[in-house]
Design a protein around this motif. Structure first.
Motif, PDB file in Angstrom:
ATOM      1  N   HIS A   1       1.183  -1.186   0.206  1.00 17.93           N
ATOM      2  CA  HIS A   1      -0.064  -0.383   0.379  1.00 17.93           C
ATOM      3  C   HIS A   1       0.629   1.569  -0.167  1.00 17.93           C
ATOM      4  CE1 HIS A   1      -2.671   2.334   1.510  1.00 17.93           C
ATOM      5  NE2 HIS A   1      -4.080   2.755   1.116  1.00 17.93           N
ATOM      6  N   VAL A   2       0.545   2.023  -1.083  1.00 16.39           N
ATOM      7  CA  VAL A   2       1.760   3.468  -0.818  1.00 16.39           C
ATOM      8  C   VAL A   2       0.606   4.390  -0.126  1.00 16.39           C
ATOM      9  CG1 VAL A   2       2.430   5.079  -2.728  1.00 16.39           C
ATOM     10  CG2 VAL A   2       2.253   2.647  -2.822  1.00 16.39           C
ATOM     11  N   ASP A   3       0.899   4.924  -0.058  1.00 17.64           N
ATOM     12  CA  ASP A   3       0.208   6.187   1.336  1.00 17.64           C
ATOM     13  C   ASP A   3      -0.130   7.272   0.651  1.00 17.64           C
ATOM     14  OD1 ASP A   3       0.053   3.721   3.568  1.00 17.64           O
ATOM     15  OD2 ASP A   3       2.177   4.944   4.442  1.00 17.64           O
ATOM     16  N   ASN A   4       1.567   7.645   0.030  1.00 18.56           N
ATOM     17  CA  ASN A   4       0.898   8.459  -1.173  1.00 18.56           C
ATOM     18  C   ASN A   4       0.843   8.848  -2.125  1.00 18.56           C
ATOM     19  OD1 ASN A   4       3.501   8.007  -0.945  1.00 18.56           O
ATOM     20  ND2 ASN A   4       4.752   9.991  -0.670  1.00 18.56           N
ATOM     21  N   VAL A   5       0.313   7.674  -2.345  1.00 18.99           N
ATOM     22  CA  VAL A   5       0.374   7.829  -4.354  1.00 18.99           C
ATOM     23  C   VAL A   5      -0.235   8.692  -4.878  1.00 18.99           C
ATOM     24  CG1 VAL A   5      -2.544   6.784  -3.965  1.00 18.99           C
ATOM     25  CG2 VAL A   5      -0.973   5.332  -5.350  1.00 18.99           C
ATOM     26  N   THR A   6      -0.984   9.423  -4.873  1.00 15.48           N
ATOM     27  CA  THR A   6      -0.965  10.514  -5.617  1.00 15.48           C
ATOM     28  C   THR A   6       0.180  11.886  -6.034  1.00 15.48           C
ATOM     29  OG1 THR A   6      -2.082  11.288  -3.677  1.00 15.48           O
ATOM     30  CG2 THR A   6      -4.022  10.652  -5.310  1.00 15.48           C
ATOM     31  N   ASP A   7       1.543  11.646  -4.836  1.00 13.63           N
ATOM     32  CA  ASP A   7       2.482  11.987  -4.933  1.00 13.63           C
ATOM     33  C   ASP A   7       3.467  12.418  -5.593  1.00 13.63           C
ATOM     34  OD1 ASP A   7       1.055  14.164  -3.363  1.00 13.63           O
ATOM     35  OD2 ASP A   7       2.232  13.151  -1.512  1.00 13.63           O
ATOM     36  N   VAL A   8       2.529  10.526  -6.056  1.00 15.59           N
ATOM     37  CA  VAL A   8       3.672   9.924  -7.130  1.00 15.59           C
ATOM     38  C   VAL A   8       4.078   9.948  -8.868  1.00 15.59           C
ATOM     39  CG1 VAL A   8       5.371   7.826  -7.556  1.00 15.59           C
ATOM     40  CG2 VAL A   8       4.200   8.436  -5.274  1.00 15.59           C
ATOM     41  N   PRO A   9       4.363  11.130  -9.429  1.00 19.95           N
ATOM     42  CA  PRO A   9       4.011  11.203 -10.811  1.00 19.95           C
ATOM     43  C   PRO A   9       4.536  10.102 -11.445  1.00 19.95           C
ATOM     44  CG  PRO A   9       6.489  12.540 -10.249  1.00 19.95           C
ATOM     45  CD  PRO A   9       5.757  11.319  -8.856  1.00 19.95           C
ATOM     46  N   VAL A  10       3.791   8.754 -11.654  1.00 24.25           N
ATOM     47  CA  VAL A  10       4.271   7.768 -12.215  1.00 24.25           C
ATOM     48  C   VAL A  10       3.136   7.380 -14.210  1.00 24.25           C
ATOM     49  CG1 VAL A  10       3.597   4.897 -12.316  1.00 24.25           C
ATOM     50  CG2 VAL A  10       4.267   6.322  -9.977  1.00 24.25           C
ATOM     51  N   ARG A  11       3.824   6.822 -14.753  1.00 23.31           N
ATOM     52  CA  ARG A  11       3.334   7.049 -16.010  1.00 23.31           C
ATOM     53  C   ARG A  11       2.158   6.656 -15.368  1.00 23.31           C
ATOM     54  NH1 ARG A  11       8.345   5.826 -17.768  1.00 23.31           N
ATOM     55  NH2 ARG A  11       8.323   3.638 -17.696  1.00 23.31           N
ATOM     56  N   GLY A  12       1.398   5.107 -15.071  1.00 22.50           N
ATOM     57  CA  GLY A  12       0.580   4.944 -15.303  1.00 22.50           C
ATOM     58  C   GLY A  12      -0.635   4.405 -13.493  1.00 22.50           C
ATOM     59  N   ILE A  13      -0.258   5.326 -13.263  1.00 25.19           N
ATOM     60  CA  ILE A  13      -1.387   5.975 -11.941  1.00 25.19           C
ATOM     61  C   ILE A  13      -2.986   5.232 -11.914  1.00 25.19           C
ATOM     62  CG2 ILE A  13      -2.012   8.445 -12.564  1.00 25.19           C
ATOM     63  CD1 ILE A  13      -0.266   7.938  -9.260  1.00 25.19           C
ATOM     64  N   SER A  14      -2.725   5.027 -12.617  1.00 29.24           N
ATOM     65  CA  SER A  14      -4.590   4.707 -12.513  1.00 29.24           C
ATOM     66  C   SER A  14      -4.345   3.470 -11.985  1.00 29.24           C
ATOM     67  CB  SER A  14      -4.773   4.888 -13.921  1.00 29.24           C
ATOM     68  OG  SER A  14      -4.911   4.268 -14.892  1.00 29.24           O
ATOM     69  N   MET A  15      -3.072   2.655 -13.008  1.00 30.73           N
ATOM     70  CA  MET A  15      -2.492   1.230 -12.576  1.00 30.73           C
ATOM     71  C   MET A  15      -2.493   1.075 -11.829  1.00 30.73           C
ATOM     72  SD  MET A  15      -0.534  -1.842 -14.266  1.00 30.73           S
ATOM     73  CE  MET A  15       0.884  -1.419 -13.417  1.00 30.73           C
ATOM     74  N   LEU A  16      -1.175   1.983 -11.121  1.00 28.11           N
ATOM     75  CA  LEU A  16      -1.511   1.915  -9.430  1.00 28.11           C
ATOM     76  C   LEU A  16      -1.916   2.045  -8.623  1.00 28.11           C
ATOM     77  CD1 LEU A  16       1.094   1.770  -7.650  1.00 28.11           C
ATOM     78  CD2 LEU A  16       1.935   3.979  -7.768  1.00 28.11           C
ATOM     79  N   LYS A  17      -3.137   3.147  -8.634  1.00 30.02           N
ATOM     80  CA  LYS A  17      -4.257   3.183  -7.819  1.00 30.02           C
ATOM     81  C   LYS A  17      -5.168   1.894  -7.795  1.00 30.02           C
ATOM     82  CE  LYS A  17      -4.468   8.114  -8.060  1.00 30.02           C
ATOM     83  NZ  LYS A  17      -5.230   8.949  -8.449  1.00 30.02           N
ATOM     84  N   GLY A  18      -5.023   1.601  -8.863  1.00 31.99           N
ATOM     85  CA  GLY A  18      -5.808   0.365  -9.245  1.00 31.99           C
ATOM     86  C   GLY A  18      -5.623  -0.514  -7.884  1.00 31.99           C
ATOM     87  N   TYR A  19      -4.546  -1.003  -7.757  1.00 32.30           N
ATOM     88  CA  TYR A  19      -3.598  -2.594  -7.567  1.00 32.30           C
ATOM     89  C   TYR A  19      -3.213  -1.631  -6.064  1.00 32.30           C
ATOM     90  CZ  TYR A  19      -4.415  -4.772 -11.572  1.00 32.30           C
ATOM     91  OH  TYR A  19      -5.152  -5.797 -12.520  1.00 32.30           O
ATOM     92  N   ASN A  20      -3.351  -0.233  -5.795  1.00 27.06           N
ATOM     93  CA  ASN A  20      -2.835  -0.406  -4.494  1.00 27.06           C
ATOM     94  C   ASN A  20      -3.578  -1.060  -2.901  1.00 27.06           C
ATOM     95  OD1 ASN A  20      -1.105   1.140  -2.539  1.00 27.06           O
ATOM     96  ND2 ASN A  20      -2.720   2.599  -2.472  1.00 27.06           N
ATOM     97  N   GLY A  21      -3.011  -2.014  -2.145  1.00 28.64           N
ATOM     98  CA  GLY A  21      -3.370  -2.182  -1.464  1.00 28.64           C
ATOM     99  C   GLY A  21      -4.191  -3.557  -1.398  1.00 28.64           C
TER     100      GLY A  21
END
Length: 144
Positions: free
Chosen positions: A37-57
């Protein structure tokens, strides 16, 4: 050792089975999971941010990514080394997208053995870590 007693909790029993039968029981080996679980997921400028948010936790089975080590008696210690390059394509691709940005992430990582029949529940987190400022871009392969 106290937790193993005469009537250990289901998650403790499952961990004991996992450790003792890792080399011979494919069913138990396939149940190894990681939860990140990435606590600051919205602060991390990743190309696949939607994928990261979807799989976070969300838990992910990582059964084919590890090698087990222990002492001769298999009772003093248990070590599981994870090798991400052994994972499935989508897992490797997702990790590749976040590798350069992981140094900015505040992540909590836990390890679980998946309980399947009711007598193995509830599951327990048997290992965990808070991870910050890990620069995966600077990782160097070491040849032994």
């Amino acid at each position: 050792k106290e937790a193993l007693g005469d009537n250990p909790r289901p998650g403790v029993r499952l961990l004991k089975t996992f450790i003792s039968e890792w080399g011979t029981n494919e069913d138990i080996r396939r149940r190894f999971k990681v939860i990140c679980h990435v606590d600051n997921v919205t602060d991390v400028p990743v190309r696949g941010i939607s994928m990261l948010k979807g799989y976070n936790g969300k838990p992910a089975i990582i059964n084919k990514m590890g090698d087990r080590f222990s002492d001769e008696k298999k009772s003093e210690y248990f070590e599981l080394d994870l090798n991400i390059t052994k994972g499935k394509y989508m897992s490797r691709k997702g990790l590749d997208q976040v590798r350069d940005y992981f140094a900015m992430a505040f992540a909590r990582i836990g390890f679980v053995i998946q309980g399947e029949p009711d007598d193995e529940l509830p599951e327990i987190v048997f290992g965990c870590a808070n991870v910050r400022n890990v620069n995966l871009g600077n990782v160097t392969k070491v040849s032994l």
